[in-house]
Design a protein around this motif. Sequence first.
Motif, PDB file in Angstrom:
ATOM      1  N   ARG A 189       0.851  -1.200   0.000  1.00  0.00           N
ATOM      2  CA  ARG A 189       0.000   0.000   0.000  1.00  0.00           C
ATOM      3  C   ARG A 189       0.886   1.250   0.000  1.00  0.00           C
ATOM      4  N   GLY A 190       0.583   2.199  -0.857  1.00  0.00           N
ATOM      5  CA  GLY A 190       1.356   3.446  -0.897  1.00  0.00           C
ATOM      6  C   GLY A 190       2.544   3.413  -1.852  1.00  0.00           C
ATOM      7  N   ASP A 191       2.866   2.226  -2.388  1.00  0.00           N
ATOM      8  CA  ASP A 191       3.990   2.149  -3.341  1.00  0.00           C
ATOM      9  C   ASP A 191       3.696   2.942  -4.612  1.00  0.00           C
ATOM     10  N   VAL A 192       4.745   3.478  -5.194  1.00  0.00           N
ATOM     11  CA  VAL A 192       4.657   4.008  -6.560  1.00  0.00           C
ATOM     12  C   VAL A 192       5.177   2.892  -7.466  1.00  0.00           C
ATOM     13  N   VAL A 193       4.315   2.425  -8.364  1.00  0.00           N
ATOM     14  CA  VAL A 193       4.627   1.207  -9.124  1.00  0.00           C
ATOM     15  C   VAL A 193       4.801   1.529 -10.608  1.00  0.00           C
ATOM     16  N   LYS A 251      -3.977  -0.297  -8.521  1.00  0.00           N
ATOM     17  CA  LYS A 251      -4.768   0.686  -7.760  1.00  0.00           C
ATOM     18  C   LYS A 251      -5.568   0.005  -6.652  1.00  0.00           C
ATOM     19  N   GLU A 252      -6.111  -1.186  -6.972  1.00  0.00           N
ATOM     20  CA  GLU A 252      -6.889  -1.919  -5.955  1.00  0.00           C
ATOM     21  C   GLU A 252      -6.044  -2.237  -4.721  1.00  0.00           C
ATOM     22  N   LEU A 253      -4.727  -2.339  -4.932  1.00  0.00           N
ATOM     23  CA  LEU A 253      -3.831  -2.659  -3.808  1.00  0.00           C
ATOM     24  C   LEU A 253      -3.432  -1.416  -3.014  1.00  0.00           C
ATOM     25  N   THR A 289      -6.537   6.038 -21.862  1.00  0.00           N
ATOM     26  CA  THR A 289      -6.853   4.649 -22.227  1.00  0.00           C
ATOM     27  C   THR A 289      -6.248   3.646 -21.249  1.00  0.00           C
ATOM     28  N   VAL A 290      -5.069   3.946 -20.710  1.00  0.00           N
ATOM     29  CA  VAL A 290      -4.466   2.967 -19.792  1.00  0.00           C
ATOM     30  C   VAL A 290      -4.852   3.243 -18.336  1.00  0.00           C
ATOM     31  N   GLY A 291      -5.405   4.429 -18.074  1.00  0.00           N
ATOM     32  CA  GLY A 291      -5.902   4.711 -16.723  1.00  0.00           C
ATOM     33  C   GLY A 291      -4.845   5.177 -15.740  1.00  0.00           C
ATOM     34  N   ALA A 292      -3.675   5.549 -16.241  1.00  0.00           N
ATOM     35  CA  ALA A 292      -2.600   6.039 -15.361  1.00  0.00           C
ATOM     36  C   ALA A 292      -1.677   6.921 -16.198  1.00  0.00           C
ATOM     37  N   PRO A 293      -0.873   7.767 -15.549  1.00  0.00           N
ATOM     38  CA  PRO A 293       0.049   8.599 -16.327  1.00  0.00           C
ATOM     39  C   PRO A 293       1.067   7.749 -17.088  1.00  0.00           C
ATOM     40  N   ILE A 294       1.342   8.166 -18.327  1.00  0.00           N
ATOM     41  CA  ILE A 294       2.430   7.529 -19.074  1.00  0.00           C
ATOM     42  C   ILE A 294       3.645   8.440 -18.926  1.00  0.00           C
ATOM     43  N   ILE A 295       4.695   7.905 -18.336  1.00  0.00           N
ATOM     44  CA  ILE A 295       5.898   8.713 -18.077  1.00  0.00           C
ATOM     45  C   ILE A 295       7.089   8.031 -18.744  1.00  0.00           C
TER      46      ILE A 295
END
Length: 290
Positions: free
Chosen positions: A40-44, A72-74, A111-117
């Motif tokens: 929980r709280g990790d940046v993955v 995200k569920e985690l 489309t992927v639901g998260a930032p693309i970096i």
Amino acid sequence: MVAIAKVYFSSSRAKREEESLVHKIKRIFREAELDSTISRGDVVAIKIHIGERYGHTYVRPKHVRAVVELVKELGASPFVTDTTGLDLTSSRGDALKCIEVATLNGLTNETVGAPIIIADGLKGLEGVKVKVNGLVLKEIYLPPVLAEADALISLAHVKGHPRTGLGGAIKNIAVGCVNKTTKALIHLKNPPYVKEDRCNGCGLCVKFCPKNAISIVNGKALIDHENCLLGCGCWSICPEGAISGFRERHRTQVEFGLAVADAAYGVVKYFTPSKVGFINLAYDITPHCD
Ligand code: SF4
Ligand code: SF4
């Protein structure tokens, strides 16, 4: 003792919705206990390959999204990532071109639901050194953004590869989770050199070099190898073909394979094995690298 990884397999065939790849990716993620790599709280970091500008073989956005949703569920924060390609002049040579290619391929934040970096900065020149003491590579350079992530999920698109035979989990992190200098060290046996008989001293390469590693001496370009980042592509901008190119400096197939293994080891070592998970998507498999 070497621990053998457990590998879970699922066919991509589906007759019902619950047999779709989206559902199977989620099932495999849980069965393989990839959730144990994430706290929980990790940046993955979810490492994909964004594909080629004119290609059509890459991971589908909805399959990336499936992994994003699981992370995200985690209670963790996912971002989707890739790195710039070797050679700044290539179609994925810098972060701006990478984002353009990703968008063309339907891979966007929406489309992927998260930032693309793009993990290795604007040009892919920076990196955090990791010692590997491998058979070919002594060190690798991890892209700064990846170096700050807490966990890594490799979501690879499986492809054929002219030099490794197959590209999947290992190549996705070995070549895909390092900066330009390490990509060059994996592929090339020596730094670029100037063929004096072809050089006319025009100075284009001097202006191009982001490290100021080239100067004109006695009317010819001279590369300071101590300062050279190896992978920026000065050979591509020389109109006279006076700087040794990619093909002239390729490692042997065996060396290349060993270098890939060294780099993959370095990436896993940095994160520690308990913070890295792998999913391979084997569809649209090309005979060559995509
Ligand atoms: S761009 Fe080519 S021809 Fe011009 S100075 Fe550099 S190496 Fe020489
Ligand atoms: S000389 Fe080295 S640092 Fe300069 S552009 Fe060429 S590869 Fe990059």
